[in-house]
Design a protein around this motif. Sequence first.
Motif, PDB file in Angstrom:
ATOM      1  N   ALA A  81       0.840  -1.212   0.000  1.00 52.75           N
ATOM      2  CA  ALA A  81       0.000   0.000   0.000  1.00 52.75           C
ATOM      3  C   ALA A  81       0.867   1.251   0.000  1.00 52.75           C
ATOM      4  O   ALA A  81       0.544   2.243  -0.682  1.00 52.75           O
ATOM      5  CB  ALA A  81      -0.939  -0.016   1.208  1.00 52.75           C
ATOM      6  N   MET A  82       1.955   1.215   0.738  1.00 49.62           N
ATOM      7  CA  MET A  82       2.873   2.358   0.773  1.00 49.62           C
ATOM      8  C   MET A  82       3.499   2.581  -0.609  1.00 49.62           C
ATOM      9  O   MET A  82       3.631   3.722  -1.072  1.00 49.62           O
ATOM     10  CB  MET A  82       3.954   2.144   1.831  1.00 49.62           C
ATOM     11  N   LEU A  83       3.863   1.497  -1.275  1.00 52.93           N
ATOM     12  CA  LEU A  83       4.412   1.602  -2.623  1.00 52.93           C
ATOM     13  C   LEU A  83       3.378   2.193  -3.575  1.00 52.93           C
ATOM     14  O   LEU A  83       3.705   3.046  -4.407  1.00 52.93           O
ATOM     15  CB  LEU A  83       4.869   0.229  -3.124  1.00 52.93           C
ATOM     16  N   ALA A  84       2.132   1.762  -3.444  1.00 51.21           N
ATOM     17  CA  ALA A  84       1.058   2.277  -4.299  1.00 51.21           C
ATOM     18  C   ALA A  84       0.836   3.772  -4.090  1.00 51.21           C
ATOM     19  O   ALA A  84       0.446   4.484  -5.014  1.00 51.21           O
ATOM     20  CB  ALA A  84      -0.237   1.508  -4.037  1.00 51.21           C
ATOM     21  N   LYS A  85       1.122   4.242  -2.882  1.00 46.78           N
ATOM     22  CA  LYS A  85       0.981   5.671  -2.578  1.00 46.78           C
ATOM     23  C   LYS A  85       2.183   6.481  -3.048  1.00 46.78           C
ATOM     24  O   LYS A  85       2.207   7.700  -2.912  1.00 46.78           O
ATOM     25  CB  LYS A  85       0.797   5.875  -1.076  1.00 46.78           C
TER      26      LYS A  85
ATOM     27  N   ASP B 170       9.000   6.009  -1.601  1.00 42.01           N
ATOM     28  CA  ASP B 170      10.190   5.353  -2.135  1.00 42.01           C
ATOM     29  C   ASP B 170      10.694   4.321  -1.113  1.00 42.01           C
ATOM     30  O   ASP B 170      10.304   4.313   0.047  1.00 42.01           O
ATOM     31  CB  ASP B 170      11.274   6.358  -2.540  1.00 42.01           C
ATOM     32  N   TRP B 171      11.564   3.459  -1.585  1.00 40.67           N
ATOM     33  CA  TRP B 171      12.008   2.319  -0.779  1.00 40.67           C
ATOM     34  C   TRP B 171      12.751   2.754   0.466  1.00 40.67           C
ATOM     35  O   TRP B 171      12.613   2.136   1.526  1.00 40.67           O
ATOM     36  CB  TRP B 171      12.852   1.381  -1.620  1.00 40.67           C
ATOM     37  N   ASP B 172      13.533   3.815   0.360  1.00 47.31           N
ATOM     38  CA  ASP B 172      14.255   4.305   1.538  1.00 47.31           C
ATOM     39  C   ASP B 172      13.277   4.809   2.602  1.00 47.31           C
ATOM     40  O   ASP B 172      13.477   4.565   3.800  1.00 47.31           O
ATOM     41  CB  ASP B 172      15.228   5.426   1.162  1.00 47.31           C
ATOM     42  N   ARG B 173      12.228   5.492   2.177  1.00 47.33           N
ATOM     43  CA  ARG B 173      11.240   5.983   3.130  1.00 47.33           C
ATOM     44  C   ARG B 173      10.524   4.819   3.813  1.00 47.33           C
ATOM     45  O   ARG B 173      10.306   4.842   5.025  1.00 47.33           O
ATOM     46  CB  ARG B 173      10.218   6.886   2.436  1.00 47.33           C
ATOM     47  N   ILE B 174      10.173   3.807   3.030  1.00 50.12           N
ATOM     48  CA  ILE B 174       9.493   2.643   3.607  1.00 50.12           C
ATOM     49  C   ILE B 174      10.402   1.979   4.643  1.00 50.12           C
ATOM     50  O   ILE B 174       9.964   1.680   5.760  1.00 50.12           O
ATOM     51  CB  ILE B 174       9.080   1.640   2.515  1.00 50.12           C
TER      52      ILE B 174
ATOM     53  N   ASP C 104      12.026   1.606  10.912  1.00 49.57           N
ATOM     54  CA  ASP C 104      13.302   1.700  11.640  1.00 49.57           C
ATOM     55  C   ASP C 104      14.408   0.852  11.019  1.00 49.57           C
ATOM     56  O   ASP C 104      15.236   0.276  11.723  1.00 49.57           O
ATOM     57  CB  ASP C 104      13.113   1.317  13.108  1.00 49.57           C
ATOM     58  N   GLY C 105      14.400   0.747   9.703  1.00 50.39           N
ATOM     59  CA  GLY C 105      15.447   0.006   9.011  1.00 50.39           C
ATOM     60  C   GLY C 105      15.320  -1.501   9.090  1.00 50.39           C
ATOM     61  O   GLY C 105      16.227  -2.217   8.685  1.00 50.39           O
ATOM     62  N   HIS C 106      14.181  -1.988   9.597  1.00 53.04           N
ATOM     63  CA  HIS C 106      13.994  -3.441   9.731  1.00 53.04           C
ATOM     64  C   HIS C 106      13.534  -4.098   8.435  1.00 53.04           C
ATOM     65  O   HIS C 106      13.268  -5.303   8.429  1.00 53.04           O
ATOM     66  CB  HIS C 106      12.989  -3.762  10.839  1.00 53.04           C
ATOM     67  N   LEU C 107      13.451  -3.306   7.378  1.00 55.72           N
ATOM     68  CA  LEU C 107      12.982  -3.830   6.096  1.00 55.72           C
ATOM     69  C   LEU C 107      13.990  -3.437   5.020  1.00 55.72           C
ATOM     70  O   LEU C 107      14.205  -2.261   4.751  1.00 55.72           O
ATOM     71  CB  LEU C 107      11.604  -3.236   5.800  1.00 55.72           C
ATOM     72  N   SER C 108      14.612  -4.438   4.417  1.00 61.81           N
ATOM     73  CA  SER C 108      15.636  -4.177   3.398  1.00 61.81           C
ATOM     74  C   SER C 108      14.998  -3.942   2.035  1.00 61.81           C
ATOM     75  O   SER C 108      13.842  -4.309   1.788  1.00 61.81           O
ATOM     76  CB  SER C 108      16.588  -5.376   3.306  1.00 61.81           C
TER      77      SER C 108
ATOM     78  N   ALA D 240      13.923  -7.205   0.562  1.00 63.89           N
ATOM     79  CA  ALA D 240      12.636  -7.698   1.046  1.00 63.89           C
ATOM     80  C   ALA D 240      11.479  -6.999   0.322  1.00 63.89           C
ATOM     81  O   ALA D 240      10.488  -7.638  -0.058  1.00 63.89           O
ATOM     82  CB  ALA D 240      12.512  -7.490   2.554  1.00 63.89           C
ATOM     83  N   ILE D 241      11.614  -5.706   0.117  1.00 62.23           N
ATOM     84  CA  ILE D 241      10.583  -4.951  -0.609  1.00 62.23           C
ATOM     85  C   ILE D 241      10.494  -5.458  -2.050  1.00 62.23           C
ATOM     86  O   ILE D 241       9.387  -5.671  -2.574  1.00 62.23           O
ATOM     87  CB  ILE D 241      10.879  -3.439  -0.569  1.00 62.23           C
TER      88      ILE D 241
END
Length: 84
Positions: free
Chosen positions: A38-42, A45-49, A54-58, A61-62
């Motif tokens: 949903a965040m990508l659809a909005k 960008d990947w860095d913001r996500i 808190d950096g727990h998503l590489s 992974a995205i």
Amino acid sequence: MKIRKRKEFGQYIVADPEICGGQLTFKGTRIFVKDVLAMLAKGYDWDRISSEFDGHLSHEAIAEAIELAGKALMEKTEKRRRAA
């Protein structure tokens, strides 16, 4: 009664009935795959996500979430086309 088991969908994504009711999450987190999509659809960008979690998503992974979502869409479309 059927016992649901943990199912892995690649290197980063899992559905585990013991975590978040078995919804798709990123391994080792309680981050929902659907929330990231949903965040990508909005337009996030990947860095913001990644920073939102808190950096727990590489980035890897995205990317896997996007790839698996695309494959699922194509499979569903193909099944509907064959059924028609």
